[in-house]
Enzyme design. Sequence first.
Site, short mmCIF file in Angstrom:
data_model
loop_
_atom_site.label_atom_id
_atom_site.label_comp_id
_atom_site.label_asym_id
_atom_site.label_seq_id
_atom_site.Cartn_x
_atom_site.Cartn_y
_atom_site.Cartn_z
N GLU A 80 1.15 -1.08 -0.18
CA GLU A 80 0.21 -0.06 -0.48
C GLU A 80 0.93 1.23 0.11
OE1 GLU A 80 -3.67 0.66 0.00
OE2 GLU A 80 -2.37 3.23 0.32
N GLY A 140 -8.32 2.58 0.76
CA GLY A 140 -8.09 2.58 -0.47
C GLY A 140 -8.52 4.35 -0.47
N THR A 141 -9.59 4.54 -1.84
CA THR A 141 -10.59 5.41 -1.67
C THR A 141 -11.77 5.76 -1.00
OG1 THR A 141 -9.13 6.04 -3.80
CG2 THR A 141 -11.20 6.98 -3.06
N CYS A 142 -12.34 4.50 -0.62
CA CYS A 142 -13.01 4.38 0.09
C CYS A 142 -12.93 5.49 1.38
CB CYS A 142 -13.89 2.58 0.05
SG CYS A 142 -14.83 2.99 1.32
N GLY A 157 -19.80 19.43 -12.28
CA GLY A 157 -19.81 17.87 -12.16
C GLY A 157 -21.52 17.54 -11.36
N ILE A 193 -20.61 12.48 -7.37
CA ILE A 193 -20.18 12.97 -6.14
C ILE A 193 -19.93 14.71 -6.36
CG2 ILE A 193 -17.46 13.79 -5.71
CD1 ILE A 193 -16.76 10.88 -6.61
N GLY A 209 -16.34 12.84 -13.02
CA GLY A 209 -16.02 11.81 -12.64
C GLY A 209 -14.43 10.97 -12.27
N ALA A 262 -17.36 0.61 -3.98
CA ALA A 262 -16.10 -0.37 -2.78
C ALA A 262 -17.22 -1.64 -3.04
CB ALA A 262 -15.80 1.12 -2.00
N HIS A 274 -44.30 -3.62 12.20
CA HIS A 274 -44.93 -2.28 12.45
C HIS A 274 -44.63 -1.72 13.94
CE1 HIS A 274 -48.60 -0.01 11.35
NE2 HIS A 274 -48.93 0.12 12.91
P1 NAI Z 1 -20.20 11.07 -12.50
O1 NAI Z 1 -19.30 10.20 -14.04
O2 NAI Z 1 -21.04 10.00 -11.56
O3 NAI Z 1 -20.38 12.03 -12.36
C1 NAI Z 1 -19.39 13.16 -13.62
C2 NAI Z 1 -20.28 14.72 -14.13
O4 NAI Z 1 -19.74 15.34 -14.54
C3 NAI Z 1 -21.32 14.07 -15.21
O5 NAI Z 1 -22.41 14.23 -15.48
C4 NAI Z 1 -20.73 14.46 -15.90
O6 NAI Z 1 -21.30 14.88 -17.57
C5 NAI Z 1 -20.37 15.89 -16.26
N1 NAI Z 1 -18.95 16.34 -15.76
C6 NAI Z 1 -18.30 15.76 -16.56
N2 NAI Z 1 -17.71 17.51 -17.52
C7 NAI Z 1 -17.53 18.06 -17.38
C8 NAI Z 1 -17.14 19.37 -17.30
N3 NAI Z 1 -16.66 19.98 -18.18
N4 NAI Z 1 -18.11 20.77 -17.12
C9 NAI Z 1 -19.40 19.76 -16.10
N5 NAI Z 1 -19.78 19.19 -15.56
C10 NAI Z 1 -18.72 17.97 -16.35
O7 NAI Z 1 -18.74 10.92 -11.59
P2 NAI Z 1 -18.61 11.23 -10.11
O8 NAI Z 1 -19.61 11.70 -9.79
O9 NAI Z 1 -17.25 11.89 -10.28
O10 NAI Z 1 -18.33 10.16 -9.56
C11 NAI Z 1 -17.49 8.84 -9.70
C12 NAI Z 1 -17.59 7.75 -9.19
O11 NAI Z 1 -17.09 7.68 -8.01
C13 NAI Z 1 -18.85 7.42 -10.19
O12 NAI Z 1 -19.09 6.28 -11.21
C14 NAI Z 1 -19.54 6.45 -8.90
O13 NAI Z 1 -19.19 4.98 -9.10
C15 NAI Z 1 -18.60 6.76 -7.34
N6 NAI Z 1 -19.04 6.91 -6.69
C16 NAI Z 1 -20.27 6.53 -5.90
C17 NAI Z 1 -20.83 7.17 -4.52
C18 NAI Z 1 -22.15 6.33 -4.36
O14 NAI Z 1 -21.73 5.02 -4.62
N7 NAI Z 1 -22.49 7.20 -3.60
C19 NAI Z 1 -20.17 9.10 -4.20
C20 NAI Z 1 -19.31 9.07 -5.41
C21 NAI Z 1 -19.00 8.77 -6.61
#
Ligand code: NAI
Length: 477
Positions: free
Chosen positions: A37, A44-46, A185, A189, A277, A326, A451
């Site tokens: 690590e 990790g990131t999580c 975005g 997130i 993303g 995760a 209930h």
């Molecule tokens: P994402 O891909 O879900 O969302 C990124 C968003 O940013 C998209 O809607 C995209 O259109 C937008 N975007 C990209 N470039 C842009 C720009 N230049 N200007 C404006 N908007 C733009 O990615 P996100 O939210 O960063 O999450 C990444 C990964 O992390 C997810 O795929 C998810 O699997 C994981 N994650 C899971 C969570 C959970 O399960 N609760 C919470 C947070 C993340």
Amino acid sequence: MIPAKISCDVVALGGGPGATPGAQWLARQGLRVVIVEKGVGLGGTCLFEGCIPSKILLETANRRFEVTQGTHFGLSQTSTPDVDVPSLMNRKAKILATRATGAARACEQLNMTIMYGTADFLSPHEVVVRRRDQSDVILEAKWILAAPGSTASTVPIPGAQTPGVWSSADALQMPQVPKTITIIGGGYIGCEFATLFTRLGAKVHLLEALPHILATEDPFAAQAVRSSLLAQQVEISESVSIRQIEKETDMAWNVHYQTAQGEEHIVSSQRVLIAAGRRPNTKDIHWEKAGIHLGTRQEVPVNDYGQTEVPHIYAPGDVNGLMMLAHAASRQSVLVAQHIVGQIPTESFSEMVVPHVIFTAPEVASVGADSRSLEHNPTWKLTKWPYARDARALIVGDDEGFAQVIWDHKTGQIKGMQVVGEQAGELILTATHAITHGETLTDMAKTIHPHPVLYEVISELLNAARLEQSAIKGDAS
Ligand code: NAI
């Protein structure tokens, strides 16, 4: 100095959910496992930059928000508490340390070796570890779990690389709550951070390139989150094209963007957070030395059992780009471990039924098919049930949530479920179980619930769907 060479059965490259559960599983089978690590601990990131710290901060933000809702619950004391950021960060640090120490202790109890340093391939069976004390060790292994995870994507926007622009990891270390923040975005997130910051008292402006935030989500769920964010005073601009991020001072930033109609706007705020993303963390590793070619998204391609093109090297978790969650990584990790010892894995990667939760307000949880699947599946139906018709939901103050189930009217089989509202992440579990086991509406409805609990939303939803199914069959039983 010639580096020391250590032989072992398995090297796990990375100490996150993609590597650790599988590595532990293999150690339990008696294999000699070394886990490498590069960070400060296992998790990790999580643990250090994702799920756990963001939920710790959200817990505080949600509790703060709840105080403002006091009058709704017969309380007259409704002043909004200040956020004590140092004490919040201290709480976060303690939880993270407890979890990391627990993970390390579990590995030690299994006689695993944890090596802190940066791992890289030397050959298909050799990994060099550059340790913090600058000494190198070469690990020679029969099998390798390469699980270096993912990292926040960079965006091709002028100014995006300026020091002081926050990534989600930076935001989780905030020295104070900004008064104003622009979030670029509107994915998982971005929406979770919009919820966090508005509930911590910041004025939030969310900018999304696509026509809708949460574009990959069920449209009903995405719309519910959108309405709720707007009601919480979050400004949302969609279909925008970001032109530039400009720094005035460390606490004064301008984001220039263009709308779909071609209008130019500038939003000024104390902080800018990019949540556009994540990408697989493959950049600083010499995959070619192991004989592995990266895919078009810089991911490590794997087969349905997590094997790379070099059969003794497996790549579970975010690095394979399949599902950046995760809990998906943890399951993939154990599946590849089963494959390594020659067991038939519990399931293949494509058979995994993986729920996901977005910790916004309302919380969104989803598993399997969503409403978009109806278009392509003429025998599938969607049934909805509102929280407003449930006693417990009214007690906890959520009369806007809903649950929906997608089911096949020919077989009654459950194909998917979405829950939007209080405790959605908990309520999705029974549907996940049902889909995993191929259950029908009737199978799932057999379970008696106590209930009054929120789960009654789901049982009423199932009853409604069963009635619809009976009506379709022309059978009132
Ligand atoms: P994402 O891909 O879900 O969302 C990124 C968003 O940013 C998209 O809607 C995209 O259109 C937008 N975007 C990209 N470039 C842009 C720009 N230049 N200007 C404006 N908007 C733009 O990615 P996100 O939210 O960063 O999450 C990444 C990964 O992390 C997810 O795929 C998810 O699997 C994981 N994650 C899971 C969570 C959970 O399960 N609760 C919470 C947070 C993340």
